[in-house]
Motif scaffolding. Structure first.
Motif, short mmCIF file in Angstrom:
data_model
loop_
_atom_site.label_atom_id
_atom_site.label_comp_id
_atom_site.label_asym_id
_atom_site.label_seq_id
_atom_site.Cartn_x
_atom_site.Cartn_y
_atom_site.Cartn_z
N GLN A 102 6.86 9.02 -16.84
CA GLN A 102 7.81 8.03 -17.36
C GLN A 102 7.18 6.64 -17.40
O GLN A 102 7.40 5.87 -18.34
N PHE A 103 6.41 6.32 -16.38
CA PHE A 103 5.73 5.02 -16.33
C PHE A 103 4.75 4.88 -17.49
O PHE A 103 4.71 3.85 -18.15
N ARG A 104 4.02 5.93 -17.75
CA ARG A 104 3.06 5.88 -18.86
C ARG A 104 3.79 5.67 -20.19
O ARG A 104 3.33 4.90 -21.04
N LEU A 105 4.91 6.33 -20.39
CA LEU A 105 5.71 6.12 -21.60
C LEU A 105 6.18 4.67 -21.71
O LEU A 105 6.15 4.07 -22.79
N LEU A 106 6.61 4.10 -20.59
CA LEU A 106 7.06 2.71 -20.61
C LEU A 106 5.89 1.77 -20.88
O LEU A 106 6.03 0.81 -21.66
N LEU A 107 4.74 2.03 -20.29
CA LEU A 107 3.54 1.21 -20.57
C LEU A 107 3.21 1.26 -22.07
O LEU A 107 2.91 0.23 -22.68
N ASP A 108 3.27 2.46 -22.65
CA ASP A 108 2.99 2.60 -24.08
C ASP A 108 4.00 1.84 -24.92
O ASP A 108 3.65 1.20 -25.91
N THR A 109 5.27 1.90 -24.54
CA THR A 109 6.33 1.19 -25.26
C THR A 109 6.10 -0.31 -25.21
O THR A 109 6.19 -1.00 -26.23
N VAL A 110 5.80 -0.83 -24.02
CA VAL A 110 5.58 -2.26 -23.86
C VAL A 110 4.34 -2.69 -24.63
O VAL A 110 4.34 -3.73 -25.31
N ALA A 111 3.27 -1.90 -24.57
CA ALA A 111 2.03 -2.25 -25.29
C ALA A 111 2.27 -2.27 -26.80
O ALA A 111 1.72 -3.12 -27.50
N ALA A 112 3.09 -1.37 -27.30
CA ALA A 112 3.35 -1.29 -28.73
C ALA A 112 4.17 -2.47 -29.24
O ALA A 112 4.08 -2.83 -30.42
N THR A 113 4.96 -3.09 -28.36
CA THR A 113 5.80 -4.21 -28.79
C THR A 113 5.16 -5.55 -28.50
O THR A 113 5.73 -6.58 -28.85
N ALA A 114 4.02 -5.55 -27.81
CA ALA A 114 3.36 -6.82 -27.45
C ALA A 114 2.63 -7.43 -28.64
O ALA A 114 2.25 -6.82 -29.57
N ASP A 129 0.81 -1.22 0.00
CA ASP A 129 0.00 0.00 0.00
C ASP A 129 0.85 1.27 0.00
O ASP A 129 0.32 2.37 0.18
N ALA A 130 2.15 1.14 -0.22
CA ALA A 130 3.05 2.29 -0.23
C ALA A 130 2.62 3.29 -1.30
O ALA A 130 2.00 2.94 -2.31
N THR A 131 2.95 4.53 -1.07
CA THR A 131 2.49 5.62 -1.93
C THR A 131 2.83 5.43 -3.40
O THR A 131 1.95 5.52 -4.26
N LYS A 132 4.10 5.19 -3.70
CA LYS A 132 4.51 5.10 -5.12
C LYS A 132 3.87 3.92 -5.81
O LYS A 132 3.30 4.07 -6.90
N VAL A 133 3.97 2.72 -5.22
CA VAL A 133 3.40 1.56 -5.92
C VAL A 133 1.89 1.65 -6.01
O VAL A 133 1.30 1.22 -7.01
N SER A 134 1.25 2.24 -5.03
CA SER A 134 -0.21 2.41 -5.09
C SER A 134 -0.61 3.37 -6.21
O SER A 134 -1.53 3.10 -6.99
N ALA A 135 0.09 4.50 -6.29
CA ALA A 135 -0.23 5.49 -7.34
C ALA A 135 0.03 4.92 -8.73
O ALA A 135 -0.77 5.12 -9.65
N LEU A 136 1.15 4.21 -8.90
CA LEU A 136 1.47 3.66 -10.21
C LEU A 136 0.53 2.50 -10.58
O LEU A 136 0.16 2.35 -11.74
N ALA A 137 0.11 1.72 -9.59
CA ALA A 137 -0.87 0.66 -9.85
C ALA A 137 -2.19 1.28 -10.32
O ALA A 137 -2.81 0.80 -11.28
N ALA A 138 -2.62 2.34 -9.67
CA ALA A 138 -3.87 3.01 -10.07
C ALA A 138 -3.77 3.54 -11.49
O ALA A 138 -4.72 3.43 -12.28
N LEU A 139 -2.62 4.12 -11.85
CA LEU A 139 -2.43 4.62 -13.21
C LEU A 139 -2.50 3.48 -14.21
O LEU A 139 -3.21 3.57 -15.22
N ALA A 140 -1.79 2.39 -13.95
CA ALA A 140 -1.80 1.25 -14.87
C ALA A 140 -3.21 0.69 -15.03
O ALA A 140 -3.66 0.41 -16.15
N GLU A 141 -3.92 0.54 -13.93
CA GLU A 141 -5.29 0.02 -13.98
C GLU A 141 -6.21 0.94 -14.78
O GLU A 141 -7.07 0.47 -15.53
N SER A 142 -6.01 2.25 -14.65
CA SER A 142 -6.85 3.19 -15.39
C SER A 142 -6.61 3.09 -16.90
O SER A 142 -7.46 3.50 -17.69
N GLY A 182 -6.05 0.14 -18.35
CA GLY A 182 -6.44 -1.19 -18.78
C GLY A 182 -5.44 -2.30 -18.48
O GLY A 182 -5.57 -3.41 -19.01
N TRP A 183 -4.47 -2.06 -17.62
CA TRP A 183 -3.51 -3.07 -17.23
C TRP A 183 -3.96 -3.75 -15.94
O TRP A 183 -4.56 -3.13 -15.08
N HIS A 184 -3.64 -5.03 -15.80
CA HIS A 184 -3.88 -5.75 -14.56
C HIS A 184 -2.64 -5.55 -13.68
O HIS A 184 -1.52 -5.60 -14.19
#
Length: 175
Positions: free
Chosen positions: A163-175, A16-29, A31-33
């Protein structure tokens, strides 16, 4: 779902730490699990003693998935995420406040070289000196975002999220 993200907290912290919670919420928003393992029992073994159990727990989580996940880690979570990428396929790495070594642990920071990776570190990190990680990033030619922040990176969440969003986009584009 676009894919899977496993977020690993730092020592003496929680899922439930601040950073991992915030980044998890962003990823979930987007469409990532997401999954946030709890390493609290592992951390009871001390810094060096917690690395192997963290890697084992993270590896088991990865091996239960149908496809390689993107790993996000903060401090000890970043160290374990990087090392586990040597043993099992991962789609990407976002490593925050990463220690280049753990005193007493036999192996220094290492990671699979063909994985999209982003390092984020604070200039004022009092736990993991910036120069050590800069040298690691330079040797590997890895992107490293240096921020005017301390080890917790608490004042830098907007930049980390971008930066996380950019990495998510990069990974999604190569999947």
């Amino acid at each position: 779902m676009r894919g899977h993200v496993i977020l690993s907290h730092g020592s003496d912290s929680s899922p439930d730490a601040t950073k991992v919670s915030a980044l998890a919420a962003l990823a979930e928003s987007l469409g990532w699990h997401t999954q946030r393992p709890d390493y609290g029992a592992d951390d009871a073994h001390g810094f060096a003693g917690s690395v192997a159990p963290r890697i084992a727990r993270l590896r088991a989580a990865i091996e239960s998935l149908d496809a390689p996940p993107l790993l996000v880690g903060s401090s000890m979570g970043a160290f374990a995420s990087a090392l586990v990428s040597l043993a099992v396929p991962v789609a990407g790495l976002l490593l925050l406040a990463t220690p280049p070594a753990i005193p007493g642990y036999a192996h220094a920071l290492d990671m699979r070289r063909d994985v999209p990776t982003m390092l984020v570190h604070g200039w004022r990190d009092e736990v993991c000196p910036a120069g050590d990680l800069q040298a690691f990033a330079a040797n590997r030619r890895l992107p490293l975002l240096m921020l005017d922040d301390d080890h917790r990176l608490g004042a830098s969440m907007p930049a980390i999220a971008a930066q996380f969003r950019l990495l998510l986009d990069t990974v999604a584009a190569t999947a």
